[in-house]
Design a protein around this motif. Sequence first.
Motif, PDB file in Angstrom:
ATOM      1  N   LYS A 143       0.929  -1.312   0.008  1.00  0.00           N
ATOM      2  CA  LYS A 143       0.055   0.032  -0.045  1.00  0.00           C
ATOM      3  C   LYS A 143       0.826   1.178   0.017  1.00  0.00           C
ATOM      4  O   LYS A 143       0.323   2.171  -0.688  1.00  0.00           O
ATOM      5  CB  LYS A 143      -0.793  -0.113   1.145  1.00  0.00           C
ATOM      6  N   VAL A 144       1.770   1.181   0.601  1.00  0.00           N
ATOM      7  CA  VAL A 144       2.933   2.433   0.895  1.00  0.00           C
ATOM      8  C   VAL A 144       3.529   2.627  -0.472  1.00  0.00           C
ATOM      9  O   VAL A 144       3.761   3.748  -0.940  1.00  0.00           O
ATOM     10  CB  VAL A 144       3.823   2.011   1.927  1.00  0.00           C
ATOM     11  N   VAL A 145       4.032   1.647  -1.364  1.00  0.00           N
ATOM     12  CA  VAL A 145       4.684   1.755  -2.374  1.00  0.00           C
ATOM     13  C   VAL A 145       3.850   2.240  -3.343  1.00  0.00           C
ATOM     14  O   VAL A 145       4.187   3.230  -4.389  1.00  0.00           O
ATOM     15  CB  VAL A 145       5.396   0.369  -2.711  1.00  0.00           C
ATOM     16  N   ASP A 146       2.522   1.854  -3.420  1.00  0.00           N
ATOM     17  CA  ASP A 146       1.552   2.107  -4.578  1.00  0.00           C
ATOM     18  C   ASP A 146       1.371   3.710  -4.204  1.00  0.00           C
ATOM     19  O   ASP A 146       1.221   4.471  -5.239  1.00  0.00           O
ATOM     20  CB  ASP A 146       0.224   1.460  -4.317  1.00  0.00           C
ATOM     21  N   SER A 147       1.254   4.075  -2.835  1.00  0.00           N
ATOM     22  CA  SER A 147       1.236   5.617  -2.683  1.00  0.00           C
ATOM     23  C   SER A 147       2.409   6.389  -3.094  1.00  0.00           C
ATOM     24  O   SER A 147       1.968   7.529  -3.787  1.00  0.00           O
ATOM     25  CB  SER A 147       0.923   5.815  -0.988  1.00  0.00           C
ATOM     26  N   ILE A 148       3.477   5.711  -2.893  1.00  0.00           N
ATOM     27  CA  ILE A 148       4.732   6.659  -3.462  1.00  0.00           C
ATOM     28  C   ILE A 148       4.640   6.733  -4.882  1.00  0.00           C
ATOM     29  O   ILE A 148       4.968   7.725  -5.428  1.00  0.00           O
ATOM     30  CB  ILE A 148       5.952   5.741  -2.902  1.00  0.00           C
ATOM     31  N   LEU A 149       4.025   5.542  -5.696  1.00  0.00           N
ATOM     32  CA  LEU A 149       4.084   5.647  -6.966  1.00  0.00           C
ATOM     33  C   LEU A 149       2.897   6.474  -7.498  1.00  0.00           C
ATOM     34  O   LEU A 149       2.736   6.614  -8.763  1.00  0.00           O
ATOM     35  CB  LEU A 149       3.792   4.274  -7.694  1.00  0.00           C
ATOM     36  N   GLY A 150       2.157   6.886  -6.502  1.00  0.00           N
ATOM     37  CA  GLY A 150       0.622   7.884  -7.077  1.00  0.00           C
ATOM     38  C   GLY A 150      -0.447   7.007  -7.719  1.00  0.00           C
ATOM     39  O   GLY A 150      -0.989   7.471  -8.376  1.00  0.00           O
ATOM     40  N   ARG A 151      -0.454   5.586  -7.128  1.00  0.00           N
ATOM     41  CA  ARG A 151      -1.430   4.825  -7.654  1.00  0.00           C
ATOM     42  C   ARG A 151      -2.534   4.707  -6.672  1.00  0.00           C
ATOM     43  O   ARG A 151      -2.280   4.830  -5.385  1.00  0.00           O
ATOM     44  CB  ARG A 151      -0.973   3.368  -7.793  1.00  0.00           C
TER      45      ARG A 151
END
Length: 448
Positions: free
Chosen positions: A317-325
């Motif tokens: 979830k955090v990585v997706d947030s960083i990627l703007g997803r």
Amino acid sequence: MNTDLIIIGSGPGGYRAAEHAARNGLQVAIIERAEVGGTCLNRGCIPTKAYARNAEIMDIMADAEAFGLGCLNYSFDFAKAAERKDGVVGTLRSGVETLLSAPGITLVRGEAAFKDAHTVTAGGEDYTAPNIIIATGSVPKMLPIEGIDDASMVWTSDRMLAATELPRRVCIVGAGVIGMEFACILNSFGCEVTVVEFLKECLPALDSDVAKRLRKAIEKRGVAFFMQSAVQAVGDGTVTFDRKGKQTTVETDCVLMAVGRTPATAGLNLEAAGVEYGPKGIITDDNLLTNVPGIYAIGDVNGRQMLAHAATMQGLKVVDSILGRTEGIRLDVMPAAIFTHPEAACVGLSEDACKALGTACRTAKANYRSNGKALAMGETEGMVKMLADESGKIIGCHAYGAHSADLVQEVSALICRDTTAAELAAMTHIHPTLSEMVQECAEQLARA
């Protein structure tokens, strides 16, 4: 070294986040002070499940006569069981090391400490990134009681898993997941097991109706339970506790402290980054973001849900947030399993929680003893309990019995999609299977 993302800790949350980030074009530095794989792989989920499998086979052998297999003789070699456990851990650890050698990932060996909000020092080098994920996990919790520092007698789960010989008598303090799993494993291995628990019932995350039945089933296997008991002291081969105002003492060769785990924040120098934290862990919002922009905390270290798969999903979830997803991960629906014998599992609200919240609910139950597959397996001990709200939407499922984790996983997936009991009841289930009990509960709720 400048990079896109720094991850501190290579447990299930850290290594899966690293793999996901690198696969999507980010440069990742992941820092690990010990073995890759974290607590789950090296000192938790995996080694205990390896032992649980040993215990399961021994229990099956003990009941072999019921299946027409007579005059079976066998001996238990704990050293070989430990060797097998270590082999399983080693194989999986090699897999994680291979994953972390992928392009875009730099594995750094060393103790990580914040220098400032965007810089972490490890292995004598500074690493800088706009985004940092703290995934340092947790360590065994200890009670502040007399004799707790007696290392020869008081063991943690780490030490129990590293043991080369089994104690003859074990007193387990705590009837949570760790305590209950070890109680079953050690009982099957031939140890005399006593469990002392402060609360009224074991496994507080489970519906109390299910938890009580599970405890009684384990009690029948020879494990002694002392509930509502507060441990006062350990030492000289004894554990002394207060039970409803009466002091009681049990003799033991080993005390296994299984009162939970505490977030691992020591040595991180969080103050240098300005990250807020407390006894229950690093404080985060629902997006796992700390009070400092760009710094996240996932898994046990934030104290939200101390489960390996929770750490994994939080990291993704955090990585997706960083990627703007925008992702569809629901962290509010978190199934959990307890690999006792019989095993247990749960997802969503329990009837107890509904009462505490003032939430109206309907419940339905299905018993293993009425299920054809369970009878054929010789696994008649167990129950599935499902809950729905007033609109009929499924809001929880709690179970104990053979393969109950698999049954609850089905319901967990359906809760994520806001499925109603009527919709589940209309879904064809294979016969004969244990999962027919899930459908049976849904049918009861749909008719209510």
